[in-house]
Design a protein around this motif. Structure first.
Motif, PDB file in Angstrom:
ATOM      1  N   ASP A  18       0.841  -1.182   0.000  1.00 46.38           N
ATOM      2  CA  ASP A  18       0.000   0.000   0.000  1.00 46.38           C
ATOM      3  C   ASP A  18       0.890   1.251   0.000  1.00 46.38           C
ATOM      4  N   LYS A  19       0.326   2.417   0.154  1.00 49.30           N
ATOM      5  CA  LYS A  19       1.087   3.665   0.109  1.00 49.30           C
ATOM      6  C   LYS A  19       2.119   3.781   1.224  1.00 49.30           C
ATOM      7  N   ARG A  20       1.920   3.056   2.317  1.00 46.41           N
ATOM      8  CA  ARG A  20       2.860   3.090   3.440  1.00 46.41           C
ATOM      9  C   ARG A  20       3.958   2.036   3.303  1.00 46.41           C
ATOM     10  N   GLY A  21       3.854   1.175   2.294  1.00 46.95           N
ATOM     11  CA  GLY A  21       4.843   0.124   2.107  1.00 46.95           C
ATOM     12  C   GLY A  21       4.509  -1.165   2.825  1.00 46.95           C
ATOM     13  N   THR A  22       3.311  -1.250   3.363  1.00 49.74           N
ATOM     14  CA  THR A  22       2.873  -2.457   4.057  1.00 49.74           C
ATOM     15  C   THR A  22       2.411  -3.497   3.047  1.00 49.74           C
ATOM     16  N   GLY A  23       2.805  -4.750   3.259  1.00 54.05           N
ATOM     17  CA  GLY A  23       2.368  -5.821   2.368  1.00 54.05           C
ATOM     18  C   GLY A  23       0.864  -6.003   2.460  1.00 54.05           C
ATOM     19  N   THR A  24       0.241  -6.143   1.304  1.00 55.89           N
ATOM     20  CA  THR A  24      -1.220  -6.301   1.277  1.00 55.89           C
ATOM     21  C   THR A  24      -1.561  -7.655   0.650  1.00 55.89           C
ATOM     22  N   ALA A  25      -1.860  -7.684  -0.606  1.00 57.46           N
ATOM     23  CA  ALA A  25      -2.313  -8.910  -1.267  1.00 57.46           C
ATOM     24  C   ALA A  25      -1.143  -9.753  -1.773  1.00 57.46           C
ATOM     25  N   LYS A  26      -1.289 -11.066  -1.653  1.00 55.12           N
ATOM     26  CA  LYS A  26      -0.313 -11.991  -2.225  1.00 55.12           C
ATOM     27  C   LYS A  26      -0.439 -11.929  -3.746  1.00 55.12           C
ATOM     28  N   LEU A  27       0.683 -11.725  -4.431  1.00 57.66           N
ATOM     29  CA  LEU A  27       0.673 -11.615  -5.890  1.00 57.66           C
ATOM     30  C   LEU A  27       1.015 -12.941  -6.562  1.00 57.66           C
ATOM     31  N   ASN A  28       2.138 -13.511  -6.189  1.00 58.91           N
ATOM     32  CA  ASN A  28       2.541 -14.795  -6.766  1.00 58.91           C
ATOM     33  C   ASN A  28       3.632 -15.418  -5.914  1.00 58.91           C
ATOM     34  N   ALA A  29       3.959 -16.648  -6.240  1.00 57.63           N
ATOM     35  CA  ALA A  29       4.989 -17.376  -5.497  1.00 57.63           C
ATOM     36  C   ALA A  29       5.931 -18.031  -6.496  1.00 57.63           C
ATOM     37  N   GLU A  30       7.203 -18.074  -6.138  1.00 60.16           N
ATOM     38  CA  GLU A  30       8.188 -18.753  -6.972  1.00 60.16           C
ATOM     39  C   GLU A  30       8.292 -20.205  -6.540  1.00 60.16           C
ATOM     40  N   ALA A  31       8.565 -21.061  -7.491  1.00 61.85           N
ATOM     41  CA  ALA A  31       8.694 -22.482  -7.195  1.00 61.85           C
ATOM     42  C   ALA A  31       9.922 -22.728  -6.325  1.00 61.85           C
ATOM     43  N   GLY A  32       9.861 -23.743  -5.502  1.00 56.65           N
ATOM     44  CA  GLY A  32      10.990 -24.116  -4.667  1.00 56.65           C
ATOM     45  C   GLY A  32      11.053 -23.306  -3.392  1.00 56.65           C
ATOM     46  N   THR A  33      12.164 -23.445  -2.692  1.00 57.99           N
ATOM     47  CA  THR A  33      12.348 -22.742  -1.434  1.00 57.99           C
ATOM     48  C   THR A  33      13.579 -21.850  -1.511  1.00 57.99           C
ATOM     49  N   CYS A  34      13.675 -20.935  -0.564  1.00 59.84           N
ATOM     50  CA  CYS A  34      14.774 -19.981  -0.525  1.00 59.84           C
ATOM     51  C   CYS A  34      15.463 -20.069   0.821  1.00 59.84           C
ATOM     52  N   ASP A  35      16.778 -20.110   0.810  1.00 59.60           N
ATOM     53  CA  ASP A  35      17.578 -20.047   2.029  1.00 59.60           C
ATOM     54  C   ASP A  35      18.602 -18.937   1.809  1.00 59.60           C
ATOM     55  N   ALA A  36      18.438 -17.825   2.523  1.00 50.17           N
ATOM     56  CA  ALA A  36      19.286 -16.654   2.323  1.00 50.17           C
ATOM     57  C   ALA A  36      20.770 -16.953   2.545  1.00 50.17           C
ATOM     58  N   ARG A  37      21.054 -17.972   3.338  1.00 52.70           N
ATOM     59  CA  ARG A  37      22.456 -18.325   3.614  1.00 52.70           C
ATOM     60  C   ARG A  37      23.153 -18.868   2.367  1.00 52.70           C
ATOM     61  N   LEU A  38      22.383 -19.265   1.355  1.00 54.57           N
ATOM     62  CA  LEU A  38      22.968 -19.828   0.139  1.00 54.57           C
ATOM     63  C   LEU A  38      23.111 -18.812  -0.978  1.00 54.57           C
ATOM     64  N   ARG A  39      22.633 -17.590  -0.763  1.00 54.10           N
ATOM     65  CA  ARG A  39      22.725 -16.533  -1.771  1.00 54.10           C
ATOM     66  C   ARG A  39      24.137 -15.984  -1.831  1.00 54.10           C
ATOM     67  N   PRO A  40      24.573 -15.525  -3.009  1.00 57.89           N
ATOM     68  CA  PRO A  40      25.928 -14.960  -3.152  1.00 57.89           C
ATOM     69  C   PRO A  40      25.999 -13.501  -2.700  1.00 57.89           C
ATOM     70  N   TRP A  41      25.897 -13.251  -1.418  1.00 53.76           N
ATOM     71  CA  TRP A  41      25.914 -11.894  -0.891  1.00 53.76           C
ATOM     72  C   TRP A  41      27.267 -11.300  -1.159  1.00 53.76           C
TER      73      TRP A  41
END
Length: 74
Positions: A51-74
């Motif tokens: 919304d205008k305040r940056g609060t999450g509102t409606a779910k738009l879509n989902a990506e397949a699989g799972t995410c683990d931030a520890r595996l990202r190339p930070w």
């Protein structure tokens, strides 16, 4: 994100849990979307509209699989 239009993404990853949270601009209309992957999403990456305040509102879509931030190339 609203103040600096040139920023496309801001991302955060939790070192201990692997949770991920980000906010980015949709490439077609520049709307801001939240991307979350955490315990409440069962580690699946889910996009939410904001919304205008940056609060999450409606779910738009989902990506397949799972995410683990520890595996990202930070």
């Amino acid at each position: 994100m609203r103040s600096f239009k040139s920023i496309q993404w801001i991302s955060f990853g939790a070192e201990k849990s692997g949770e991920y949270l980000g906010i980015g601009r949709h490439p077609h209309d520049n709307s801001l979307q939240i991307l979350a992957a955490n315990e409440s999403t069962n580690s699946q990456q889910i996009y939410f509209a904001t919304d205008k305040r940056g609060t999450g509102t409606a779910k738009l879509n989902a990506e397949a699989g799972t995410c683990d931030a520890r595996l990202r190339p930070w």
